[in-house]
Write a protein that holds these residues in place. Sequence first.
Motif, mmCIF file in Angstrom:
data_model
loop_
_atom_site.group_PDB
_atom_site.id
_atom_site.type_symbol
_atom_site.label_atom_id
_atom_site.label_comp_id
_atom_site.label_asym_id
_atom_site.label_seq_id
_atom_site.Cartn_x
_atom_site.Cartn_y
_atom_site.Cartn_z
ATOM 1 N N ARG A 1 62.576 9.432 38.235
ATOM 2 C CA ARG A 1 63.339 9.941 37.322
ATOM 3 C C ARG A 1 64.164 9.347 36.080
ATOM 4 O O ARG A 1 63.926 9.850 35.035
ATOM 5 N N ALA A 2 63.593 8.048 35.909
ATOM 6 C CA ALA A 2 63.885 6.988 35.031
ATOM 7 C C ALA A 2 62.781 7.312 33.499
ATOM 8 O O ALA A 2 63.256 7.871 32.224
ATOM 9 N N GLU A 3 61.674 7.994 34.216
ATOM 10 C CA GLU A 3 60.208 7.876 33.312
ATOM 11 C C GLU A 3 61.089 10.037 32.338
ATOM 12 O O GLU A 3 60.342 10.003 31.285
ATOM 13 N N ILE A 4 62.027 10.160 33.363
ATOM 14 C CA ILE A 4 62.291 12.402 33.138
ATOM 15 C C ILE A 4 63.246 12.274 32.204
ATOM 16 O O ILE A 4 62.931 12.345 31.038
ATOM 17 N N THR B 1 64.811 18.507 44.417
ATOM 18 C CA THR B 1 65.993 18.294 45.270
ATOM 19 C C THR B 1 66.161 18.530 43.972
ATOM 20 O O THR B 1 67.739 19.151 44.291
ATOM 21 N N GLU B 2 66.669 17.163 43.058
ATOM 22 C CA GLU B 2 67.499 16.849 42.598
ATOM 23 C C GLU B 2 67.150 18.445 40.944
ATOM 24 O O GLU B 2 67.792 17.907 40.479
ATOM 25 N N GLY B 3 66.288 18.910 41.301
ATOM 26 C CA GLY B 3 66.319 20.221 39.783
ATOM 27 C C GLY B 3 64.960 19.660 38.770
ATOM 28 O O GLY B 3 64.799 19.549 37.932
ATOM 29 N N LEU B 4 64.624 18.108 38.604
ATOM 30 C CA LEU B 4 63.808 17.795 37.805
ATOM 31 C C LEU B 4 62.888 17.914 37.663
ATOM 32 O O LEU B 4 61.857 18.086 36.598
ATOM 33 N N VAL B 5 61.877 18.171 38.959
ATOM 34 C CA VAL B 5 60.658 19.196 39.266
ATOM 35 C C VAL B 5 60.384 20.046 39.226
ATOM 36 O O VAL B 5 60.890 20.544 40.170
#
Length: 136
Positions: free
Chosen positions: A19-22, A59-63
Motif C-alpha cells: 500500500r505504501a509503495e502504491i 478490498t480497499e480498491g487499490l488493485v
Amino acid sequence: MIRPGTGRALYHQLADLLRAEITSGQIKAGALLPYEGRLAQEHDVSLPTVRRAIQVLRTEGLVVTERGYGTRVVEQQQRQRIRVPRAARIIVRMPTDAERALLGVEPGAVVPVVEIRVGAKLRGPYRADLVELSTA
C-alpha cells in the motif's frame, strides 16, 4: 520490512508495504504487481500470506486481479467532499442491486454506500470509497 513475532499478521505487514509503495507512486497506476511467487520470495513469506495481502488491497480498491493476467494497480479516483451537519445520522451499508447499477459498483465488489440523514431528509447513497465526509 516484514517482522514475524510483532503481533501483527504477516499478510497485514505485506499489505502495508505494498500500500505504501502504491500510495507513494513507487508502483504506478496501471502497473502490475510482481507475481505472487516473487513477492513471497522477496519478503520471505508463504504464498497464502501473499494472497491474503493482495485480497486486503483488492478490498480497499487499490488493485484488481485479472485471471491469467495478474494484479494491477488501479487509478485512484478523486474523492467528493461532503459537508455533514452536526445533527446528521450517517449510515454505512452494502448497496442494493439497483444502487450497484446506479453507482457503477461491479457485482461481487465490496463497496459500501453512505447515506446521510438530517431529520426526514435523505442524501445519498454515495459510494463510500469515493467520498470524504467533513463537519467543517
